[in-house]
Design a protein around this motif. Structure first.
Motif, PDB file in Angstrom:
ATOM      1  N   GLU A  47      34.586  65.231  56.704  1.00 56.69           N
ATOM      2  CA  GLU A  47      34.509  64.420  55.494  1.00 56.69           C
ATOM      3  C   GLU A  47      35.165  63.055  55.700  1.00 56.69           C
ATOM      4  OE1 GLU A  47      34.376  67.961  52.110  1.00 56.69           O
ATOM      5  OE2 GLU A  47      36.301  67.284  52.923  1.00 56.69           O
ATOM      6  N   GLN A  48      36.208  63.021  56.496  1.00 57.16           N
ATOM      7  CA  GLN A  48      36.805  61.730  56.829  1.00 57.16           C
ATOM      8  C   GLN A  48      35.804  60.859  57.588  1.00 57.16           C
ATOM      9  OE1 GLN A  48      40.370  62.643  59.045  1.00 57.16           O
ATOM     10  NE2 GLN A  48      41.634  62.847  57.203  1.00 57.16           N
ATOM     11  N   ALA A  49      35.053  61.487  58.488  1.00 59.91           N
ATOM     12  CA  ALA A  49      34.049  60.750  59.265  1.00 59.91           C
ATOM     13  C   ALA A  49      32.946  60.215  58.361  1.00 59.91           C
ATOM     14  CB  ALA A  49      33.462  61.657  60.340  1.00 59.91           C
ATOM     15  N   VAL A  50      32.568  60.983  57.348  1.00 63.90           N
ATOM     16  CA  VAL A  50      31.548  60.540  56.398  1.00 63.90           C
ATOM     17  C   VAL A  50      32.044  59.312  55.627  1.00 63.90           C
ATOM     18  CG1 VAL A  50      30.311  61.151  54.275  1.00 63.90           C
ATOM     19  CG2 VAL A  50      30.467  62.803  56.148  1.00 63.90           C
ATOM     20  N   GLU A  71      30.894  58.381  46.655  1.00 68.01           N
ATOM     21  CA  GLU A  71      30.437  59.768  46.628  1.00 68.01           C
ATOM     22  C   GLU A  71      31.183  60.600  47.665  1.00 68.01           C
ATOM     23  OE1 GLU A  71      28.818  63.355  46.090  1.00 68.01           O
ATOM     24  OE2 GLU A  71      28.616  61.646  44.723  1.00 68.01           O
ATOM     25  N   ALA A  72      31.481  60.012  48.822  1.00 70.79           N
ATOM     26  CA  ALA A  72      32.235  60.726  49.858  1.00 70.79           C
ATOM     27  C   ALA A  72      33.610  61.130  49.346  1.00 70.79           C
ATOM     28  CB  ALA A  72      32.369  59.848  51.107  1.00 70.79           C
ATOM     29  N   ILE A  73      34.196  60.276  48.517  1.00 72.35           N
ATOM     30  CA  ILE A  73      35.511  60.586  47.941  1.00 72.35           C
ATOM     31  C   ILE A  73      35.385  61.684  46.900  1.00 72.35           C
ATOM     32  CG2 ILE A  73      37.414  59.657  46.537  1.00 72.35           C
ATOM     33  CD1 ILE A  73      36.912  56.957  47.977  1.00 72.35           C
ATOM     34  N   TYR A  74      34.348  61.612  46.052  1.00 74.93           N
ATOM     35  CA  TYR A  74      34.151  62.661  45.047  1.00 74.93           C
ATOM     36  C   TYR A  74      34.020  64.021  45.724  1.00 74.93           C
ATOM     37  CZ  TYR A  74      32.535  58.646  42.197  1.00 74.93           C
ATOM     38  OH  TYR A  74      32.396  57.442  41.558  1.00 74.93           O
ATOM     39  N   ALA A  75      33.146  64.082  46.737  1.00 73.76           N
ATOM     40  CA  ALA A  75      32.874  65.355  47.414  1.00 73.76           C
ATOM     41  C   ALA A  75      34.123  65.893  48.096  1.00 73.76           C
ATOM     42  CB  ALA A  75      31.749  65.172  48.429  1.00 73.76           C
ATOM     43  N   ALA A  76      34.914  64.994  48.685  1.00 71.52           N
ATOM     44  CA  ALA A  76      36.102  65.418  49.434  1.00 71.52           C
ATOM     45  C   ALA A  76      37.238  65.875  48.517  1.00 71.52           C
ATOM     46  CB  ALA A  76      36.575  64.291  50.340  1.00 71.52           C
ATOM     47  N   SER A  77      37.124  65.641  47.223  1.00 71.54           N
ATOM     48  CA  SER A  77      38.153  66.124  46.298  1.00 71.54           C
ATOM     49  C   SER A  77      38.120  67.643  46.185  1.00 71.54           C
ATOM     50  CB  SER A  77      37.971  65.501  44.904  1.00 71.54           C
ATOM     51  OG  SER A  77      36.850  66.090  44.233  1.00 71.54           O
ATOM     52  N   HIS A  78      36.954  68.235  46.509  1.00 66.52           N
ATOM     53  CA  HIS A  78      36.758  69.688  46.410  1.00 66.52           C
ATOM     54  C   HIS A  78      37.092  70.202  45.010  1.00 66.52           C
ATOM     55  CE1 HIS A  78      35.871  70.432  50.689  1.00 66.52           C
ATOM     56  NE2 HIS A  78      36.674  69.403  50.901  1.00 66.52           N
ATOM     57  N   ASN A  79      36.798  69.375  44.021  1.00 64.70           N
ATOM     58  CA  ASN A  79      36.923  69.772  42.614  1.00 64.70           C
ATOM     59  C   ASN A  79      35.583  69.452  41.969  1.00 64.70           C
ATOM     60  OD1 ASN A  79      37.369  69.581  39.723  1.00 64.70           O
ATOM     61  ND2 ASN A  79      39.568  69.668  40.146  1.00 64.70           N
ATOM     62  N   VAL A 116      40.524  60.687  44.761  1.00 65.26           N
ATOM     63  CA  VAL A 116      41.060  60.307  46.070  1.00 65.26           C
ATOM     64  C   VAL A 116      42.420  60.961  46.323  1.00 65.26           C
ATOM     65  CG1 VAL A 116      42.371  58.188  45.519  1.00 65.26           C
ATOM     66  CG2 VAL A 116      41.097  58.357  47.676  1.00 65.26           C
ATOM     67  N   ARG A 117      43.181  61.200  45.263  1.00 60.35           N
ATOM     68  CA  ARG A 117      44.461  61.894  45.449  1.00 60.35           C
ATOM     69  C   ARG A 117      44.226  63.302  46.000  1.00 60.35           C
ATOM     70  NH1 ARG A 117      46.311  61.763  40.550  1.00 60.35           N
ATOM     71  NH2 ARG A 117      45.889  63.929  39.967  1.00 60.35           N
ATOM     72  N   LEU A 118      43.250  64.005  45.412  1.00 57.62           N
ATOM     73  CA  LEU A 118      42.916  65.344  45.892  1.00 57.62           C
ATOM     74  C   LEU A 118      42.285  65.288  47.279  1.00 57.62           C
ATOM     75  CD1 LEU A 118      41.470  66.939  42.623  1.00 57.62           C
ATOM     76  CD2 LEU A 118      43.713  67.360  43.668  1.00 57.62           C
ATOM     77  N   ALA A 119      41.443  64.274  47.493  1.00 56.13           N
ATOM     78  CA  ALA A 119      40.766  64.145  48.787  1.00 56.13           C
ATOM     79  C   ALA A 119      41.772  63.965  49.917  1.00 56.13           C
ATOM     80  CB  ALA A 119      39.794  62.974  48.752  1.00 56.13           C
ATOM     81  N   CYS A 120      42.838  63.223  49.659  1.00 57.89           N
ATOM     82  CA  CYS A 120      43.850  63.014  50.693  1.00 57.89           C
ATOM     83  C   CYS A 120      44.448  64.340  51.165  1.00 57.89           C
ATOM     84  CB  CYS A 120      44.967  62.112  50.154  1.00 57.89           C
ATOM     85  SG  CYS A 120      44.580  60.353  50.215  1.00 57.89           S
ATOM     86  N   ILE A 158      41.731  51.667  51.233  1.00 61.14           N
ATOM     87  CA  ILE A 158      41.542  53.056  50.795  1.00 61.14           C
ATOM     88  C   ILE A 158      41.355  53.968  52.005  1.00 61.14           C
ATOM     89  CG2 ILE A 158      39.977  54.629  49.586  1.00 61.14           C
ATOM     90  CD1 ILE A 158      39.390  52.190  47.677  1.00 61.14           C
ATOM     91  N   VAL A 159      40.495  53.545  52.936  1.00 67.46           N
ATOM     92  CA  VAL A 159      40.250  54.337  54.147  1.00 67.46           C
ATOM     93  C   VAL A 159      41.545  54.525  54.932  1.00 67.46           C
ATOM     94  CG1 VAL A 159      39.093  54.370  56.390  1.00 67.46           C
ATOM     95  CG2 VAL A 159      37.815  53.727  54.338  1.00 67.46           C
ATOM     96  N   ASP A 160      42.294  53.457  55.106  1.00 66.80           N
ATOM     97  CA  ASP A 160      43.547  53.535  55.857  1.00 66.80           C
ATOM     98  C   ASP A 160      44.516  54.529  55.204  1.00 66.80           C
ATOM     99  OD1 ASP A 160      42.586  51.649  57.618  1.00 66.80           O
ATOM    100  OD2 ASP A 160      43.687  49.976  56.731  1.00 66.80           O
ATOM    101  N   ALA A 161      44.630  54.453  53.891  1.00 65.52           N
ATOM    102  CA  ALA A 161      45.549  55.347  53.179  1.00 65.52           C
ATOM    103  C   ALA A 161      45.096  56.801  53.283  1.00 65.52           C
ATOM    104  CB  ALA A 161      45.655  54.924  51.714  1.00 65.52           C
ATOM    105  N   VAL A 162      43.793  57.015  53.166  1.00 60.42           N
ATOM    106  CA  VAL A 162      43.257  58.377  53.254  1.00 60.42           C
ATOM    107  C   VAL A 162      43.502  58.957  54.644  1.00 60.42           C
ATOM    108  CG1 VAL A 162      41.132  59.740  53.304  1.00 60.42           C
ATOM    109  CG2 VAL A 162      41.530  58.136  51.435  1.00 60.42           C
ATOM    110  N   LEU A 163      43.210  58.186  55.676  1.00 56.75           N
ATOM    111  CA  LEU A 163      43.396  58.671  57.047  1.00 56.75           C
ATOM    112  C   LEU A 163      44.875  58.911  57.367  1.00 56.75           C
ATOM    113  CD1 LEU A 163      40.792  56.501  59.029  1.00 56.75           C
ATOM    114  CD2 LEU A 163      40.534  58.813  58.089  1.00 56.75           C
TER     115      LEU A 163
END
Length: 227
Positions: A106-109, A138-146, A95-99, A184-189
């Motif tokens: 990906e945010q919409a997913v 899984e959306a968080i894993y994918a959004a890490s782009h690692n 999630v750190r990388l995803a942010c 988590i969603v709020d922090a990511v957005l």
């Protein structure tokens, strides 16, 4: 005598049923999972049973021994806690990388997965909630782009799947899970990587009262099998 199920079952459904049985102690560590017996129990051929056992072997819940069959692995409480600790750190990294890296799509997913969790909770369908919860993570894993990090997170998630699902049966846990998802969603957005990381780490860790509730849920499930 155990009731035989007559409706068709896929390997995934069988795997989930066996995951539950292993998690709650219906099949204790060292138990042999006989294909013929299981096929009779679930009213299916041995093929989907074999596929389910292979998946459980890959997940680390079952050991397949040549010419001897499949046996339940011994995963103690202390080992489970260690696995959850590692899972928490892996997901916090994701999630750190995803942010920093996730796209608007990906945010919409992620938001859609959270909304699916809300719907499942409102409809009180635990299995639907669990699967929506999987899509959320899984959306968080994918959004890490690692890719490597995502692979490791998925692998450990598979090993803990039965116990993560069991956690959701603890009273008020789904409500708490939803609140944590929202944070988590709020922090990511907002792009707040530190907050997202801390909330997600706590979301995964089982400690304090949550640990006691988790152990009680295991003991309660085992006791119901013996009654």
């Amino acid at each position: 005598m155990m009731e035989v199920k007559t409706r068709p079952r896929t390997a995934q459904t069988l795997r989930e049923a066996l995951e539950d049985d292993i998690a709650v102690g219906r099949y204790p560590p060292g138990s042999r999972l006989d294909e013929v017996t299981l096929a009779t129990r679930f009213a299916v051929s041995r093929t989907p049973i074999r596929e389910a056992l292979i998946e459980l072997s890959v997940a680390g819940l079952v050991e397949i021994r040549p010419r001897r069959g499949a046996f339940v692995r011994d995963i103690g409480i202390s080992r489970l806690v260690e696995m959850f600790q590692v899972m928490a750190e892996l997901e916090a990294m994701c999630v750190r990388l995803a942010c920093r890296r996730m796209t608007a799509e990906e945010q919409a997913v992620l938001v859609a997965a959270h909304e699916a969790c809300i719907l499942a909770a409102d409809q009180q369908t635990p299995d639907d909630y669990f699967h929506a919860n999987e899509r959320f993570h899984e959306a968080i894993y994918a959004a890490s782009h690692n890719g490597f990090l995502a692979e490791q997170a998925r692998a450990l998630q598979n090993r803990l799947k039965a116990y993560r699902r069991l956690q959701l049966r603890v009273r008020n846990r789904v409500k708490g899970s939803l609140a944590e998802h929202q944070a988590i969603v709020d922090a990511v957005l907002e792009g707040d990587a530190e907050k997202a990381e801390n909330v997600l780490r706590s979301h995964i860790l089982i400690q304090g009262e949550r640990f006691n509730d988790f152990v009680a849920s295991l003991d309660g499930a085992k006791a119901s099998l013996l009654s």
